[in-house]
Design an enzyme around this catalytic site. Structure first.
Site, PDB file in Angstrom:
ATOM      1  CG  ASP A   1      -0.794  -1.029   8.422  1.00  0.00           C
ATOM      2  OD1 ASP A   1      -1.562  -0.086   8.160  1.00  0.00           O
ATOM      3  OD2 ASP A   1      -0.862  -2.137   7.873  1.00  0.00           O
TER       4      ASP A   1
ATOM      5  N   GLY B   1       0.817  -1.214   0.000  1.00  0.00           N
ATOM      6  CA  GLY B   1       0.000   0.000   0.000  1.00  0.00           C
ATOM      7  C   GLY B   1       0.846   1.257   0.000  1.00  0.00           C
TER       8      GLY B   1
ATOM      9  NE  ARG C   1      -2.269  -4.710   7.095  1.00  0.00           N
ATOM     10  CZ  ARG C   1      -1.207  -5.000   6.358  1.00  0.00           C
ATOM     11  NH1 ARG C   1      -1.337  -5.738   5.279  1.00  0.00           N
ATOM     12  NH2 ARG C   1      -0.017  -4.555   6.666  1.00  0.00           N
TER      13      ARG C   1
END
Lengths: 437, 437
Positions: free
Chosen positions: B138, B11, B195
């Site tokens: 993340d 990503g 996530r």
């Protein structure tokens, strides 16, 4: 000297505080005004006699309104005045607090309420000047498109230019994302606001007037109002056409497009609250594209896309109308001036009018601030012009672009774009192992 | 002189193009480098021998990378190298194109791939220097929290600071929205990325270190991993507590919180693609809060909220990692320097390393650029520290704030905040008619 009350109604915009600031600045210059009050949480603040003393706030806070999005300073509400008892209460509160001026910033319903308050005040011999200030992101306050290419009653609503700019920049950035990710996520679906009205999704086109981005724009007005399966099939076909030609696709879809039962809750005006629906159009669309309704014996979805990868969705939600970084400077200035002009109308002694924006026809963007009876606004209805929907039903025409372009302010960001200069191939053809499956 | 290839994986982030720019700028200064190539769509571009000639691009385009979010310039992919055949193909392409330097910008999986490529090149007697560049939103690349308050291996990943700044500003703006709308929409639920890892939702706290906003932060790590109904009940209780105290509530929830079956599709790494799930956590949560599972005989949902009004949801999606206006200047500069440093490592002749960020312990933010073996990174795993989750499970501790604050760059926007000076009441109590029902 009399006091003034300002109230806000309905959904906020990025620039509504600028209208508030405009009214305050102008009233502060007048000797007719004693105190300025803000109705806390819209008309509810009047009914409950919760009036914020704006005159007691520091000038720094008033100035800061210019850079403060949404309507959190004095608040808004979705309360609809339906009963004479509520109307009578408004008059009672206004009398007790020596209110001579009532400013109501909102959409068509609010102009209707302001008009009713004005009528009752006259009947009750209360000297009250009621003045409307238009504000919507949907751009539905005003009359229809006229032959000269401008809209009647109110060419465009303060708040719309900023949500349009926001979406245009969103699409430019989404294009970078889609260019980066299309080998795994070829389809990006963005569900946007506007209820059943297409002005917001249409603004996606302002990102790319030259139509180079593989972009589909799905307006509620363009598709069937009842055949949701037909609509899903139609969009899927259009998506696959883009995938065939470009390998990727961005879909902007209005939240009010008919794609099946959304399980919608309603507000007290009876307006559907798409933000609180049980399901959303962008979710229904990607589920259909990804084929989650067609699972094989292993529970694997059977995609309807003609390429590898998945469709993903997002929903910017209220952020569309509250990102201070994407405010249109044109919209911001107009929101301020509409507020200033509303105060000028009121101070001139004229009652029952809304401050409005009239646009001069022709290629050069020029507006004037004007006034229109509240009654006219309350009975006006604006729809997205059918003639601005392109023949293929998934885009808008250049007439829309020409009308909307000036509203979004200065230039959009410019991103790096490498030339497609590839190194000459020296190896045999090769299919990556995972792609052979 | 040898050629260099740069590839990106996974990503995008708002600042990944700055790492690309850093590598390019530094390589351009060296006499060891002939041409710089970009692998089109990540490692797929190597496998398919689709190499963009970066050296042939104008310097203006390279400079523009600084202001271009996401990874659309040369593209990325989610293709996982699993087979020896793919690895051998990479070596074949590198040999034919006289590649002496391979830069791979990505997460932990990518560092593993870069390491494998390096190993095979040595075996095949190809002089190839493989260098990793960390990049995630993340923040999961690196080692665990250490006793000195910094993280091992890579203190924080370029890309995280910007997504954190983006969310912090989102919350400040959402607060204005929630203050404006709470009489009809008291609860605003924002589903965010990350996530199963809580670093992104945790960043919501940076909007309001003093904890004045009625904000709940729901991290995947804080709640049960299997009892979705228990989680829904728990959050509902916390929401209602905020509603009792403040009349309104903003909920930030990580996309990986367990709230029931989301119908998740997976990418080729086996990572869940929350963006393409059949359902989303924010939708499941508002449906539960609004009680759409409990409908009366008229089909009306029976809300679980203790106040009037509805819970609404939004999902900023990929926009979290591609809004150029909300880039952290600190993150942007670090992304650039990590790229520069990666080039310096490679040009010094050292192989199999990742350029990384080491943080000096203590109250003053100070980092150094460093190097770490790819193998170490590939085998590292970072989780959100349990000790940074607050005791009530719906917030983060000050230790998180102190660690994260410097990463998001300069001051956040400051909005108008009126003092609560109300006009003295002069009328009887009144309940608006519609509120009597």
């Amino acid at each position: 000297m009399k006091n003034a009350v300002i109230a806000q109604s309905g959904g906020p915009t990025s620039v509504i505080n600028n209208s508030l600031r405009g009214v305050i600045d102008e009233l502060n210059l007048s000797k007719k005004i004693n105190k300025i009050y803000g109705a806390k949480m819209g008309i509810l603040g009047v009914l409950k006699e919760e009036l914020v003393d704006i005159s007691a706030q520091g000038s720094h806070q008033i100035a800061l309104l210019a850079e403060t999005p949404s309507a959190g300073t004095i608040g808004s509400c979705r309360y609809k005045i339906k009963s004479d008892e509520d109307l009578a209460r408004i008059i009672e509160v206004f009398k007790k607090h020596e209110i001579g001026y009532f400013f109501y910033c909102g959409g068509g319903d609010s102009m209707d309420t302001a008009n009713k308050v004005s009528k009752l005040a006259q009947k009750e011999n209360l000297e009250l000047i009621c003045t409307g200030i238009p504000k919507t992101i949907d751009n539905d306050v005003g009359g229809p498109l006229q032959a000269d290419g401008t809209f009647a009653v109110c060419d465009h609503n303060p708040g719309y230019g900023s949500v349009a700019r926001n979406l245009a920049i969103n699409i430019l950035e989404a294009n970078e994302e889609n260019k980066a990710s299309y080998t795994s996520d070829p389809v990006l679906v963005i569900g946007v606001m506007g209820r059943k009205i297409g002005f917001i999704p249409a603004a996606a086109r302002l990102a790319d007037p030259g139509k180079k981005i593989p972009l589909l724009i799905i307006l509620p007005e363009a598709l069937s109002k009842d055949d949701y399966l037909g609509n899903l099939e139609f969009i899927t076909e259009k998506v696959n056409k883009k995938l065939k030609d470009f390998g990727r696709c961005i879909v902007v879809i209005g939240e009010g497009v008919e794609l099946g039962d959304l399980g919608i809750l309603k507000d007290s005006f009876g307006h559907p609250q798409f933000s609180a629906s049980e399901r959303t159009v962008e979710q229904l669309l990607i589920n259909y594209l990804n084929g989650t309704d067609k699972k094989d014996e292993k529970g694997q979805a059977q995609s309807r896309l003609i390429v590898r990868g998945i469709a993903r969705s997002e929903r910017p939600g209220t952020r569309q109308r509250r990102e201070i970084a994407y405010v249109s400077e044109v919209d911001k200035e107009e929101a301020y001036q509409v507020g200033v002009y509303a105060a000028q109308i009121a101070l001139s002694g004229e009652n029952g009018l809304m401050s409005t924006i009239t646009r001069k026809p022709g290629g050069i963007y020029k507006i004037t601030y004007d006034k229109v009876p509240l009654e006219v606004v309350a009975n006006s209805e604006r729809k997205f012009p059918q003639e601005w929907i392109s023949a293929d039903k998934v885009d808008v025409t250049d007439d829309f672009i020409n009308w909307a372009q000036p509203l979004i302010g200065g230039p959009l960001p410019c991103f790096a774009q490498f030339e497609e200069i590839y190194v000459s191939k020296k190896c045999r053809e090769y299919v990556p192992v995972e792609y052979r499956k």
